[in-house]
Design an enzyme around this catalytic site. Structure first.
Site, mmCIF file in Angstrom:
data_model
loop_
_atom_site.group_PDB
_atom_site.id
_atom_site.type_symbol
_atom_site.label_atom_id
_atom_site.label_comp_id
_atom_site.label_asym_id
_atom_site.label_seq_id
_atom_site.Cartn_x
_atom_site.Cartn_y
_atom_site.Cartn_z
ATOM 1 N N TRP A 67 9.841 8.565 1.801
ATOM 2 C CA TRP A 67 10.139 7.138 1.641
ATOM 3 C C TRP A 67 8.881 6.315 1.365
ATOM 4 O O TRP A 67 8.678 5.256 1.936
ATOM 5 C CB TRP A 67 10.875 6.604 2.875
ATOM 6 C CG TRP A 67 12.133 7.337 3.171
ATOM 7 C CD1 TRP A 67 12.969 7.943 2.267
ATOM 8 C CD2 TRP A 67 12.712 7.580 4.451
ATOM 9 N NE1 TRP A 67 14.021 8.532 2.906
ATOM 10 C CE2 TRP A 67 13.895 8.326 4.247
ATOM 11 C CE3 TRP A 67 12.350 7.233 5.741
ATOM 12 C CZ2 TRP A 67 14.714 8.735 5.293
ATOM 13 C CZ3 TRP A 67 13.161 7.629 6.788
ATOM 14 C CH2 TRP A 67 14.320 8.367 6.565
ATOM 15 N N GLU A 104 8.179 -1.350 8.084
ATOM 16 C CA GLU A 104 7.004 -1.928 8.750
ATOM 17 C C GLU A 104 7.256 -2.112 10.248
ATOM 18 O O GLU A 104 6.787 -3.055 10.865
ATOM 19 C CB GLU A 104 6.581 -3.245 8.098
ATOM 20 C CG GLU A 104 6.031 -3.052 6.691
ATOM 21 C CD GLU A 104 5.284 -4.254 6.169
ATOM 22 O OE1 GLU A 104 4.761 -5.029 6.986
ATOM 23 O OE2 GLU A 104 5.220 -4.407 4.943
ATOM 24 N N LEU A 147 2.344 7.167 5.355
ATOM 25 C CA LEU A 147 2.339 7.446 6.790
ATOM 26 C C LEU A 147 3.583 8.221 7.215
ATOM 27 O O LEU A 147 3.495 9.214 7.922
ATOM 28 C CB LEU A 147 2.254 6.133 7.572
ATOM 29 C CG LEU A 147 2.392 6.222 9.098
ATOM 30 C CD1 LEU A 147 1.205 6.973 9.693
ATOM 31 C CD2 LEU A 147 2.504 4.826 9.714
#
Length: 627
Positions: A222, A435, A189
């Site tokens: 990442w 997250e 993402l």
């Protein structure tokens, strides 16, 4: 991993407020014509409802216990091999030194079924539910967080989208591979231009003329397991046509991408502060040809997919952190029991006792939250998004504090590599970031709750326009406000807890009532402008976090006492101590949130921050330069 932003831009806050990124958090109000056709499902989230001053106890009292006796016995037998794996096979210090997990260790983990823990058995997985998975997360957290990231990035987010949104064909094709065939998965993402602000991703997928493929171009940064993964959940902008207006708009779509499609490459492993053993890389997509059947979920609904993947897996962090804290406490306790200073063991010193007690309180609260959430999820709850965000914030910050205090108790020895605490501390630092950074999640908690409370106030406003038809609702609201304001009536938790916790329950109930009143006061004062008051929102979020900690421990300790378990007295004392400490913090946060003085302080802080940024750092005259 999600990109690390501290405080988002005003655009980001607006996005959160409009639920463009966290859209699954609060059920959207349906248009009147739709609402009349379908009954509105009540929101059963305990946390959402206290924002409007209402107690909805279903998810918190009694403490959930969803596993049958057979499931508990099965869980123990399933987890024993993992305990032996960490003691006999895995070497966390070696993984950290080498910045990689060796092939033999990973092969053993695959053979145990560790990469397909929640995949149904018909697809080759272990078929564990959320609570069983949380128990395994504790074991991982106590032993090796670096390996835990490899495991979690694979299944907690990597292929979780296939479990949640996959078609029968997608599940049949991919789940056996990622569960038992040594095919790694990743969640792609984050981009250089988009961290917590996922709306700004630039990767783009263009549909082919024959509508059989999407052609993907872009890059991600990442990405945990980025250099290992053969299967990735990838998010990219796609052109969508609004069915009502015919207007073309860019919307994010989720895809299942295989490295074998061609055009997928990854950079070298990143050099990181911690979790060194986990593979983290950039991933590049150049003219990747994705079959149309590999769209995950619906076209243009990638945000929904991303959000629910993150929400559904976030509870695991709380369980993992509770295991890490338990390990840190064991190391600190062993030292306190043996270390002699000034003629006595340091466990006799009040300062050390205070540290150990607080460390245990934080661990108990973290564990109580994590398993309350996992068991609610297993019982079919759909309203857990605020609670998982709170658990993530609380657990990641508590674990950092517990590890830091463990190092302090060991003194110089704690600073040495030998004890393993310095590795744990380096590994822990990332959990407050990925997250969803804790700063963004605090805003999410506060804005989600405020939005829900604001909708309730609108209902009251509408009722007041036609009082004759809404007398019952109006009188109920008026009575509730009057009684809680003067300290009468209000929330009553006495029937939910054992006698030993009645005083703690009163404190918690008072915090809930004050919280509801403060939220309403802030809403009335700022209205829609509340989205610009980040510091006030942070105070509301911090108060909410402590209230949930109090509730989770009250409920769990009550269950332990009612079952007359050997740990009952200790758990009751942990809960009592937490309620005293947390009540003080809640009252302080809520006073600040509603204080007029806070505006002046906020303005001063903003002025200082702007000047620091203008000067690219510290802006003050050197001491020796004074004349």
């Amino acid at each position: 991993m999600l990109k690390l932003n501290s405080y988002g831009s005003r655009k980001l806050i607006l996005d959160i407020y409009k639920y463009r990124f966290y859209s699954a958090a609060v059920p959207k109000r349906k248009p009147e014509n739709e609402a009349s056709k379908e009954p509105k499902r009540p929101n059963e989230s305990f946390m959402a409802n206290i924002f409007r001053g209402t107690l909805v106890s279903k998810q918190v009292f009694p403490y959930p216990d969803v596993l049958t006796l057979e499931q508990k016995e099965t869980t123990d037998s399933m987890l024993d091999p993992f305990q032996r794996f960490f003691s006999d096979v895995n070497n966390a210090a070696r993984n950290d030194d080498n910045s990689v997990i060796d092939d033999n260790t990973l092969k053993n983990l695959w053979e145990l079924g560790g990469m397909g823990i929640q995949v149904p058995s018909e697809y080759g997985g272990l078929g564990m539910n959320n609570t069983q998975y949380a128990r395994l997360c504790q074991i991982v957290g106590a032993n090796d967080l670096g390996l835990g990231i490899t495991l979690g990035a694979h299944q907690s987010i990597g292929f979780k989208g296939i479990l949640l949104y996959g078609t029968p064909e997608q599940k049949a094709k991919y789940l056996p591979k990622v569960a038992s065939e040594e095919v790694y998965a990743a969640f792609a993402l984050t981009e250089p231009s988009s961290g917590s602000d996922a709306n700004s991703i630039r990767s783009r997928a263009v549909k082919s003329a024959d509508n059989k493929y999407y052609i993907l171009n872009g890059s991600k940064i990442w990405i945990s397991n980025g250099g290992l993964a053969e299967v990735m959940t990838v998010f990219a902008q796609t052109e969508q046509i609004d069915k009502k207006t015919g207007e073309k708009k860019d919307k994010v779509t989720a895809f299942i991408v295989e490295r074998s499609f061609g055009g997928v490459t990854s950079g070298p492993p990143e050099k990181k502060m911690g979790i060194k053993a986990s593979n983290t890389t950039e991933v590049y997509f150049e003219d990747v040809k994705i079959p149309i059947e590999n769209v995950l979920g619906k076209e243009g609904e990638g945000f929904k997919v991303a959000v629910n993947i993150l929400n559904s897996g976030r509870f695991g962090m709380g369980a993992t952190m509770s295991g890490t804290m338990k390990k840190c406490i064991e190391i600190a306790t062993a030292h306190a029991n043996s270390r002699v200073q000034f003629g006595q063991k340091i466990k006799e010193f009040g300062t050390i006792q205070e540290k150990l007690a607080k460390m245990n309180i934080l661990q108990y609260a973290t564990e109580s939250m994590a398993f309350m959430i996992s068991q609610n999820m297993d019982s079919g709850s759909q309203d857990y998004h605020l609670e998982t965000a709170i658990s993530k914030i609380y657990s990641s910050e508590s674990a950092w504090h517990v590890c830091d205090e463990a190092i302090q108790i060991l003194g110089g020895m704690g600073f040495m590599k030998e004890t393993g605490l310095e590795r744990i501390m380096r590994d822990l630092r990332i959990f407050r970031i990925f997250e969803g950074t804790n700063e963004v999640l605090r805003l999410f908690v506060a804005l989600s709750g405020v939005q829900y409370a604001g909708n309730h106030l609108k209902e009251l406003q509408r009722a007041l326009k036609n009082p004759a038809a809404n007398l019952g609702f109006i009188f109920k609201e008026a009575s509730r406000r009057a009684t809680t304001t003067i300290g009468l009536g209000g929330t009553d938790l006495s029937t939910f807890v054992v006698p030993e916790l009645q005083e703690s329950a009163k404190r918690t109930a008072a915090c809930i009532d004050l919280f509801g009143r403060t939220t309403e006061e802030v809403l009335v004062k700022y209205n829609k402008n509340i989205i610009n008051e980040q510091i006030i929102l942070n105070h509301l979020a911090n108060a909410a976090i402590d209230i949930y900690a109090m509730i989770a421990t009250l409920s769990r300790a009550t269950r332990t006492a009612q079952l007359n378990l050997p740990t009952a007295e200790h758990e009751l004392n942990l809960t009592k101590a937490l309620s005293i400490q947390a009540t003080e913090r809640v009252n302080q946060h809520l006073r600040k949130a509603s204080s007029g003085q806070l505006q002046a302080e906020n303005k001063l802080i903003s002025t200082l921050a702007k000047k620091i940024c203008e000067q690219d750092g510290v802006h003050s005259t050197g001491v020796i330069d004074l004349h």
